[in-house]
Design an enzyme around this catalytic site. Structure first.
Site, mmCIF file in Angstrom:
data_model
loop_
_atom_site.group_PDB
_atom_site.id
_atom_site.type_symbol
_atom_site.label_atom_id
_atom_site.label_comp_id
_atom_site.label_asym_id
_atom_site.label_seq_id
_atom_site.Cartn_x
_atom_site.Cartn_y
_atom_site.Cartn_z
ATOM 1 N N ASN A 190 0.849 -1.193 0.000
ATOM 2 C CA ASN A 190 0.000 0.000 0.000
ATOM 3 C C ASN A 190 0.892 1.255 0.000
ATOM 4 O OD1 ASN A 190 0.911 0.434 2.624
ATOM 5 N ND2 ASN A 190 -0.913 -0.453 3.565
ATOM 6 N N ASP A 234 -8.394 -10.484 -0.117
ATOM 7 C CA ASP A 234 -7.705 -9.531 0.755
ATOM 8 C C ASP A 234 -7.806 -8.115 0.196
ATOM 9 O OD1 ASP A 234 -5.700 -8.922 2.966
ATOM 10 O OD2 ASP A 234 -4.623 -8.211 1.200
#
Lengths: 360, 360, 360
Positions: free
Chosen positions: A14, A235
């Site tokens: 991320n 996920d």
């Protein structure tokens, strides 16, 4: 024991630099599918080696029954189940992931693989355990993917090891059967994408859904999606639900056991939906549903949907867990699911404390 | 004129082996961003060259006078609009795509790029034109991405070329302004993922939605998504809608003009939704919406959504167009959109026939 | 001569922003496979053209005589060898790579391709040479991948050009044969992943190994891994070994000649291992081994392993080479390999100085 090693890249993480849990789950499954497919195809070697009258292979059923047709039968291992997995510590871009797999039990038709994931900071040399996972594979014939093939046995270090494995096998089998029955009743949630009109912190505000067209690289060894690809998508949705809820940097903390009841063919469309079910002070629980759409005209059979619970935490820049805004439940169903999530949360907490005490 | 060359791989194509329109749109945009960013940073050199009539670096004013303020101002070209694009012939795995770009017009702040795509079968040596596209870029300052930078002029082959370019520029400008106003009123459709209960061939049955978390590799030159990445996602959703409707092998036939009014930052979540609006005997029109969610807590401004119409056809194994099941419209809105789609379809058909007559 | 152009993205680079040598090697090989496959399929046309002196399709023998057996024989070029390659200057994220290839020699069954790589900063307009590589391809029949096909000749600028090419061809042929014999004796190193107990700067401390499951997109033109994919994996392991040793930012400085003796099929598992062999004051030499495991049970033939030497340097933030900690050799084998590496290092240095003097 073999190890997959890979440098974590920007696209694996991320924007805070924490590697997605889904990236790790995908690597874990790749290690699992390699070791178990390799094992299941040792069949023939075993047969020939056992001719020499040496070693373990005497025990192989094909040795005694020479008419055994499976001698030439090539097979692939397909993921049937992943046990609950904890993410002990987030990995970062530039670190090297080491994913090592070992076969720890074999039943007649299935293989248990245990996988360890270590993160190595190659600049400091520091290495730490980030994950430990247990996966169950079944072997399917390459010629006929609906045919389950027998699996060669492994040697155990001790009869106790074998007995422990057998117990794990029985336990997961029970859970699989139970989940399968339950999942046939599941009604997939209708996800409304018009979030703009929803109130923040409600279930409707953060719920999300994605579709993925299954491409060739999702299916390396056969024409079916590898389990790791599905887990990565699950996920991804869970992470977006979590980020939409708390609007801070989030990471996967754990995934409950996932059972795979259905093969997903190349060219299918996978719909993955997630909704928040529960929040504690420092964690969020997201329920994820997978539905398969055999786009190219195959009559749609009643699909056993894959479902799983993902737990996320939010981290500040120093990696400390941040408080989570409480989920606002509105309908009766939402309130019930919140209570069920709370029970799961408290059970896990109790188990962890019991484990910690035992360790002392 | 420079050319991007790339072998088409299985991941670029559907299971029938036809390369996705989105893959091609992404390559087209990559060629466009390279040529226009390069051009816009020639600012000083070009300005000085055109003044002095010399093409030598030594003539550059900044070379002598270091106080030149624009000398240091680097900029990036950002996609503002793609004109209607036809896919003339599907490309296949193993073929080599040649994507060549040329700057054909410059206004004060924008650059028009024309791109040709050829498919080459390197085994047979046969090469054919598959696409021709026109893109409009604006130049933004690297230091301040909200600042639009002036663009150096190009030399035209003739005053007529320049005049033709100016007309294209005015036409697209009008269309951009109009679309922007319209898109501010758009209410994004609520996509219900529970398709199981929908009747086949209705709008609800095939409508689809995906979310994508913007990663670093979506943003190579700055911290914003490249237009080609967005177009690839749009084509992906449109393709899934089309396949769900007709359940056969489908390919992109054309894309209507797309305007980009908003920069999408790294770390955002893009929601891309598609619904079928119209079917003719052999084609399907799908409307695609893009919405951006600035997940990481930035106060959500009123976003101008990107919308576009994709036309798909269905091909049999010999590449012949198959009949398309008619779309079942149910609500008043769906009926209205069907009629609007029909108008667009008939207009395009009329223009194409007029063009064919002119060519004769 | 055609050019592959591509923007460098974050995933192409390490965390310091330097593009991996492996990314560049992969692009080089893609340019090579396109130009040489295209050339080998021009067989008939070229043969006839060179005989008749006419470059017209009508002159093609197959146009008139439909029985021409090779007319229909399509072939693919498969990488057999890459000559020693130097990385002259690191490339960065956001720069545009230009990879141009040219056929410079043809023997009866092989093609020599020379490739130039330029890095262009599209913001400043500065372009610089970063690599020059020479690759050798052999043409294999599409129908029978074990059959080597004849290659059409090229026209040389002068008899000297052809003679120079012939010398390069003979030299590489000798080296290939020699390496093949040697590689049959190679015992792949057992890479022990338990590094924690190893002493820093020893061979055991930095040695590394990865496994890769060959997927469809690794094999675009046939069912075998493209050479560039293998080279990228080799560079990845070498980079990890180098980073573990010196714990600073590292970049590929050069790669010794690599010979490919074996086709690697889709669905195989590649194991790539690396160990450090030598360090000078400012460079590290890493030996890389590739081993193939036909997971799906194909009886394992005695594989000729691919091996190569990669040289890495470590750079500070200004791009200046940093000193390298000396490798601690422990066993007799390690000491011998260190001495062999030193010899290679001194030879290369001597050649470079001779080259520099000649250039003056």
């Amino acid at each position: 024991m073999k190890t997959i090693i890979r440098i974590m890249r920007p696209d694996d993480a991320n924007i805070a630099g924490n590697v997605h849990g889904g990236t790790i789950l995908k690597m874990i499954e790749e290690a699992g599918v390699i070791i178990s497919t390799r094992h299941c195809n040792r069949q023939n070697e075993f047969t020939s080696e056992s001719k020499t009258g040496f070693s373990d292979w005497l025990q192989h059923p094909c040795y005694h029954l020479c008419s055994c047709s499976t001698a030439e039968e090539r097979c692939v291992a397909v993921l049937a189940r992943v046990e609950r997995t904890d993410f002990l510590s987030p990995m970062s871009i530039g670190e090297v992931a080491h994913v090592s797999a070992e076969i720890t039990y074999t039943s007649k038709h299935s293989v248990e693989v245990q996988v360890n994931v270590m993160a190595e900071n190659i600049l400091t040399g520091v290495k730490r355990l980030t994950n430990r996972a247990t996966l169950w594979y079944v072997a399917l014939s390459m010629e006929n993917v609906n045919k389950v093939v027998e699996v060669p046995h492994i040697q155990y270090g001790s009869p106790e090891d074998q007995e422990e494995g057998r117990k794990r096998y029985e336990a997961q089998k029970l859970d699989r059967i139970e989940t399968k029955q339950r999942s046939e009743d599941i009604i997939l949630p209708a996800i409304n994408v018009d979030r703009q009109r929803k109130e923040p912190y409600t279930v409707g505000y953060s719920q999300s859904s994605l579709i993925h067209l299954v491409g060739p690289s999702d299916c390396a060894l056969h024409n079916f999606v590898q389990g790791g690809v599905t887990m990565k998508l699950m996920d991804e949705v869970a992470g977006i639900v979590a980020a939409r809820h708390c609007k801070t940097n989030i990471v996967t903390a754990s995934v409950d056991a996932i059972n795979f009841h259905q093969k997903i063919e190349k060219g299918s469309v996978i719909t993955v939906s997630g909704r928040m079910t529960f929040t504690s002070n420092r964690s969020m629980e997201i329920e994820v549903f997978v539905d398969v759409d055999h786009v190219l005209g195959r009559p749609k059979e009643k699909a056993s949907a894959v479902t799983a619970f993902f737990t996320y935490v939010s981290l500040d820049k120093e990696g400390k867990a941040l408080p989570i805004p409480m989920l606002k439940t509105q309908t009766e169903d939402e309130k019930r699911r919140f209570e069920e999530g709370k029970t799961r949360y408290l059970n896990t907490k109790a188990k962890r404390m019991a484990g910690a005490q035992k360790d002392q």
